[in-house]
Design a protein around this motif. Structure first.
Motif, PDB file in Angstrom:
ATOM      1  N   GLU A 318       0.822  -1.208   0.000  1.00 38.35           N
ATOM      2  CA  GLU A 318       0.000   0.000   0.000  1.00 38.35           C
ATOM      3  C   GLU A 318       0.858   1.262   0.000  1.00 38.35           C
ATOM      4  OE1 GLU A 318      -0.344  -2.670   1.875  1.00 38.35           O
ATOM      5  OE2 GLU A 318      -2.360  -2.885   2.723  1.00 38.35           O
ATOM      6  N   GLU A 321       1.712   2.356  -3.491  1.00 35.71           N
ATOM      7  CA  GLU A 321       0.603   2.226  -4.438  1.00 35.71           C
ATOM      8  C   GLU A 321       0.710   3.221  -5.600  1.00 35.71           C
ATOM      9  OE1 GLU A 321      -3.206   2.937  -2.631  1.00 35.71           O
ATOM     10  OE2 GLU A 321      -4.227   2.958  -4.562  1.00 35.71           O
ATOM     11  N   LEU A 324       3.593   2.417  -8.323  1.00 35.82           N
ATOM     12  CA  LEU A 324       3.798   1.081  -8.889  1.00 35.82           C
ATOM     13  C   LEU A 324       4.065   1.131 -10.389  1.00 35.82           C
ATOM     14  CD1 LEU A 324       1.174  -1.030  -6.917  1.00 35.82           C
ATOM     15  CD2 LEU A 324       3.667  -1.249  -6.847  1.00 35.82           C
ATOM     16  N   ARG A 352      -5.860  -5.685  -6.497  1.00 35.68           N
ATOM     17  CA  ARG A 352      -6.297  -4.380  -5.973  1.00 35.68           C
ATOM     18  C   ARG A 352      -5.691  -3.245  -6.775  1.00 35.68           C
ATOM     19  NH1 ARG A 352      -6.785  -4.261   0.136  1.00 35.68           N
ATOM     20  NH2 ARG A 352      -8.232  -5.853  -0.585  1.00 35.68           N
ATOM     21  N   TYR A 353      -4.407  -3.385  -7.129  1.00 37.03           N
ATOM     22  CA  TYR A 353      -3.734  -2.263  -7.795  1.00 37.03           C
ATOM     23  C   TYR A 353      -3.538  -2.512  -9.288  1.00 37.03           C
ATOM     24  CZ  TYR A 353      -3.107  -1.144  -2.926  1.00 37.03           C
ATOM     25  OH  TYR A 353      -3.348  -0.886  -1.609  1.00 37.03           O
ATOM     26  N   HIS A 354      -4.007  -3.655  -9.747  1.00 35.78           N
ATOM     27  CA  HIS A 354      -3.984  -3.965 -11.190  1.00 35.78           C
ATOM     28  C   HIS A 354      -2.611  -3.777 -11.813  1.00 35.78           C
ATOM     29  CE1 HIS A 354      -8.273  -4.301 -10.705  1.00 35.78           C
ATOM     30  NE2 HIS A 354      -8.283  -3.102 -10.153  1.00 35.78           N
ATOM     31  N   TYR A 355      -1.603  -4.142 -11.066  1.00 31.21           N
ATOM     32  CA  TYR A 355      -0.232  -4.092 -11.580  1.00 31.21           C
ATOM     33  C   TYR A 355      -0.071  -5.207 -12.616  1.00 31.21           C
ATOM     34  CZ  TYR A 355       4.847  -4.353 -11.659  1.00 31.21           C
ATOM     35  OH  TYR A 355       6.156  -4.378 -12.063  1.00 31.21           O
TER      36      TYR A 355
ATOM     37  N   GLU B 273     -12.731  -3.064   0.911  1.00 27.70           N
ATOM     38  CA  GLU B 273     -12.147  -3.263  -0.422  1.00 27.70           C
ATOM     39  C   GLU B 273     -12.709  -4.496  -1.120  1.00 27.70           C
ATOM     40  OE1 GLU B 273      -9.921  -1.505  -2.088  1.00 27.70           O
ATOM     41  OE2 GLU B 273      -9.117  -0.103  -0.592  1.00 27.70           O
TER      42      GLU B 273
END
Lengths: 424, 552
Positions: A318, A321, A324, A352-355, B273
């Motif tokens: 996080e 974030e 990234l 969650r972060y679509h990396y 979330e």
């Protein structure tokens, strides 16, 4: 007595070290002594196993097993020079009766005897040292020649032996095979009678465990059978049977050229590790530890070169974030395969972060965990563990291809299957 | 009961094939013991010094007669003719050979059973009320949701290497028979203001060396968000649970050290979330699974009433069994029968292959083919017509299974102890046997009434001693065995952890000490209706302490 040996003994049996002796102990019925010995001679240590026999009260049973499995197996007899005459006669009796063709007597070093026991009374003043020069020392060069040895020890004999298993690994990587571990006193006697084995001449006189003459006495009814050994002294073993170590050494891993597995092949890795001399402003193709990145964020963001991020357990994805997108690769560290924190980091990154760039697992990366890592979104693996490398190359990872839980990364719903069902 | 479809069957056989390969690599030496250990543990296979121990999952404690017969067959064929039912509603076999394990797993697979996640640092079998779907006091049958949790947690890729093992227990009834406040997560059926049924979530309970009562982290989570909520808790635990010390790695320590509010904040943030995402549980799916657990086709029973007082005069042993081993059923004319695995002088929780076969036959004939395992190490026939009770009893008598002692002083929980377990410091089975012989007389047991004794052979507390009304903990002291006694533990909704009463006792003095405690209770109770635990709560420890150790 000589100094303790400083030379490292070369382990002759890499495979055996890795094999894990404990696993063998689950494979045989407790009373299957022949099975244990046969497996030991044919599969575990073919041609590399010897026996040390005291030719005592119960020795006939083990030697009878040897005669059935392989009469040419080397049998060593510790000729301490202190044996009963009856014992020496018994060696000949058994040799003839069982047809054993490979019996050797081991004598103590005469220089040691002259030096430490010139009067022949050491047994009285210091029995441990007497055993040492007459048994432990002479036996050592012999045992070094073999990968393992067979003993006739039994669990019932003393309290100390109450946990004895069929197979043990000693700390110098040798195997001790104890086919009779689970035999009781009654089992031994039954076996002797059933197979018509000749009795040690002293057995009928009340000797239940027979060693050297001065240190052996008669055992009373109901006493521990070895109670007649070193009676009155706080001594239970002569020293040749110490070491119940069941430790298993780790197999050696070979160094390999390319360790990065990605898209179905081991490929050259453009990235290197961050080091003390690395500079945030000029680093290139380097996995920057997350904490270092946070401490030098501005410098790294101004750096024009491709960079990676190293996430160690306990570090929070996080916290980076917003940055990234700056990284061409994220390395997730698994310091031990049993540390599962990296799985959560990987899922957060992808879901969650679509990396979407490379996420690689580094550290203790093994074939049994790679399928789980993939499901969490990891798509590259730095692997040095040889069996894992082979499994990857041969595409035979131990995997269950059906999944219950949607994790949202790689799986697809199974046709019209309901909730929770997925396939790879 | 839940029935496997092709997907479930393929999943279990895939897992069996995977584990068979892992066993083969271990035997060939490709895997070191260090590498093999977590793999075999995740499939319920322990290695003690001389033999393996295989623990088989009995999901939420429910078995069919076919499954029970298979367990009997395994006991007979691959083990020494018996199995041991555990406090997590599972069964374990103490003497399988490593080479036989793949064959045992294939046999289990043929009756829709497995040993997945019965050990290791992963999510274990979800346990529940043994009377689920039968009890008269139930709000909802917890088993459909337990089955959904089983599926969700099976080989979960993110939660297979947690800091430590993780246990979930559920109760569908306000009377907690599943000890949910002593689990990592406890789920208690609850109704919200709108009348919807959902789950009260408790977290951070546990026994072991640091007993803790769970704390309520959420008073109502609806079914549709339950998996998302559980995943949120699991993720917080996986990321932040301690990994530096095995003894401080359970979630109870995390909750205790960080405080409930901190953990709740982290869980809620995570939940915000993931809520509404892939784990949202469709109502149709809950309904679909629920149909598997539909009540059996109960028949309208003639208004059979059993006059227990009358039966007790005719046949005291039968009367005693009726008195103690029958639980009221939601369906008129039916009852749930507890089959005691606690005969006087026996090893608590053990059943022979023959006994398992007999119980399977009874389930098939009298209980709609259903069986349960209780966390107190007994078996249950959940749906028996009252008219059939005598026939069931007579069949149990013939197999040594008719002890009418459920809930009484001889119905003890007891871990395997030093007779089997590599971790134990002291024997526990012989202590239980000796206590049951001491109190063998039925009249005396009846006079004492409800009293739960729980015995552990070491601090890991597999015998739940912390929550025994009387708890007994074996410890090693100066090379000998010593037994500490605790008083006042309670595993139910009135959860409490027992307190050590004073210095420990030698093994041979334990039954005498228990007698002293019991005699003190009987002398001091207000009436025969005041149970031991009620009397203890009213009186405190002083009179018991004085009786045991004198007036110091």
């Amino acid at each position: 007595m000589g100094m303790p040996k400083l030379v490292t003994v070369q382990p002759a049996h890499d495979k055996l070290r890795a094999l894990g002796i404990l696993a063998l102990n689950g494979m045989f019925d407790e009373m299957d002594a022949v099975g244990v010995l046969r497996y030991a001679t044919s599969d575990v240590l073919p041609g590399d196993l010897a026996i040390v026999s005291s030719f005592g009260a119960d020795s006939a049973v083990l030697l009878h097993l040897v005669a059935q499995v392989d009469p040419s197996m080397p049998v060593y007899f510790l000729e301490t020079g202190k044996h009963f005459a009856e014992t020496l006669a018994y060696v000949e009796t058994l040799k003839k009766h069982l047809g054993l063709i490979n019996i050797h007597a081991i004598h103590p070093d005469q220089a040691d005897v002259q030096r430490f026991d010139p009067a022949g009374t050491l047994w009285e003043t210091d029995p441990d040292s007497c055993c040492h020069i007459r048994k432990t020392e002479p036996l050592e060069p012999i045992t070094e020649q073999y990968g393992g040895w067979v003993t006739g020890r039994k669990r019932f004999q003393t309290v100390e032996r109450g946990v004895l298993p069929h197979f043990e690994l000693t700390s110098d990587d040798r195997i001790k095979v104890n086919p009779l571990a689970y035999f009781s006193d009654a089992d031994v006697n039954k076996y002797k009678i059933e197979h018509g084995l000749p009795e040690h001449p002293l057995f009928a006189k009340g000797y239940k465990s027979i060693g050297c003459a001065p240190c052996t006495s008669v055992v009373a009814e109901g006493e521990d059978p070895r109670a007649g050994r070193w009676r009155g002294l706080n001594k239970k073993e002569c020293g040749i049977h110490f070491d119940f170590n069941g430790a298993i050494a780790k197999p050696v891993t070979a160094a390999a050229k390319h360790t990065l597995w990605k898209d179905g092949a081991f490929i050259a890795d453009p990235f290197h590790d961050w080091s003390e001399t690395s500079d945030p402003a000029t680093a290139s193709y380097t996995h920057v530890p997350l904490s270092v990145f946070l401490a030098n964020r501005e410098a790294f963001l101004a750096n024009p070169h491709p960079l990676g991020l190293l996430v160690s357990p306990g570090e929070r994805i996080e916290d980076v974030e917003a940055d990234l997108g700056r990284f061409a690769s994220v390395a997730i560290k698994f310091p031990a395969f049993s540390d599962g924190r990296g799985y959560s980091s990987a899922r957060l990154l992808t879901q969650r972060y679509h990396y979407a760039n490379e996420i690689r697992a580094i550290g203790d990366v093994l074939q049994d965990q790679i399928p789980l890592m993939r499901r969490c979104g990891i798509n590259a693996f730095v692997v040095t563990h040889e069996p894992t490398r082979e499994a990857l190359i041969e595409d035979r990872l131990p995997e269950v291809a059906l999944f219950y839980q949607p994790v949202g990364a790689t799986e697809v719903p199974v046709g019209t299957r309901p909730f929770l069902r997925r396939a790879s | 009961m839940y029935r496997y479809d092709e997907f479930d069957a393929a999943f279990v056989s895939g897992r069996t094939a995977q584990f068979t390969d892992q066993i083969n690599r271990r035997i060939s030496g490709e895997l070191s013991e260090d590498q093999f250990r977590p793999l075999r543990l995740m499939n319920g296979l322990y290695l003690q010094l001389h033999a393996y121990m295989l623990r088989i999952a009995v999901p939420y404690g429910t078995l069919s007669s076919r499954q029970m017969r298979k367990l009997a067959h395994i006991a007979r064929t691959y083990d020494r003719g018996y199995g041991h039912f555990t406090t997590r509603q599972n069964i374990q076999f103490n003497w399988p050979k490593l080479k036989d394990v793949p064959a045992i797993l294939r046999e289990l697979g043929s009756v829709e059973m497995h040993s997945i996640q019965t050990s290791g640092n992963c999510i274990r079998n979800t346990t529940t009320d043994q009377f689920a779907g039968a009890a008269a006091d139930e709000i909802i049958d917890p088993r459909p949701v337990a089955e959904i949790i089983r599926q969700w947690s099976s080989l979960h890729p993110e939660f297979s290497y947690l800091p430590r093992k993780f246990k979930i227990a559920m109760s569908g009834s306000p009377n907690d028979r599943a000890a949910i406040r002593f689990h990592d997560i406890g789920l208690q059926a609850a109704t919200n203001a709108a009348g919807d049924i959902g789950w009260e979530v408790w977290v951070g309970g546990g026994l072991g060396r640091t007993p803790m009562i769970g704390k309520m982290i959420n008073s109502f989570v609806p079914n549709e968000h339950l998996l998302a909520y559980l995943e949120s808790i699991m993720r917080v635990y996986n990321r932040y649970g301690r990994r530096d010390n095995k003894f401080k790695a359970r979630i109870k320590i995390l909750v205790h050290e960080e405080g409930l509010e901190t953990i709740k904040g982290q869980v809620e943030a995570e939940f915000a979330e993931v809520r509404g995402g892939v784990l949202t549980l469709p109502a149709e799916e809950v309904d679909r699974i629920t149909t598997y657990f539909a009540p059996p086709q109960f028949k309208a029973q003639p208004a059979t009433r059993i006059d227990v007082a009358y039966e007790s005069i005719i046949d005291p042993a039968y009367g005693r069994w009726l008195d103690n081993n029958i639980n009221s059923h939601r369906e008129p004319g039916y009852a749930s029968v507890t089959i005691s695995l606690k005969p006087v002088g026996g090893a608590p929780g053990d059943a022979t292959d023959t006994q398992m076969d007999v119980v399977a036959d009874l389930a098939e004939r009298y209980s709609f083919d259903e069986l349960r395992v209780t966390h107190e190490q007994n078996l249950v026939l959940p749906h028996v017509a009252v008219a059939d009770l005598r026939a069931v009893y007579d069949a149990l008598v013939g197999s040594g299974l008719a002890e009418g002692n459920t809930g009484l002083i001889t119905d003890m929980i007891c871990c395997p102890g030093l007779d089997f377990c590599a971790l134990a410091n002291a024997r526990s089975i012989p202590i239980a046997q000796e206590i049951s012989r001491t109190f063998a007389e039925p009249k005396r047991q009846a006079e004492i009434g409800d009293l739960k004794i729980k015995i552990s052979g070491c601090i890991n507390a597999c015998g739940h001693h912390h929550v025994g009304h009387i708890g007994i903990l074996g410890v090693e002291k100066k090379g000998g065995e010593l037994y500490q006694i605790t008083l006042g533990g309670d595993a139910t909704e009135q959860a409490s952890v027992g307190k050590i009463i004073g210095p420990g006792f030698e093994a041979e003095n334990v039954p005498g000490a228990i007698e002293t405690l019991v005699d003190t209770y009987i002398a001091k109770r207000e009436s025969a209706d005041e149970t031991f635990i009620q009397a203890y709560r009213r009186l405190g420890e002083a009179p018991f302490k004085e009786a045991l150790y004198g007036n110091a």
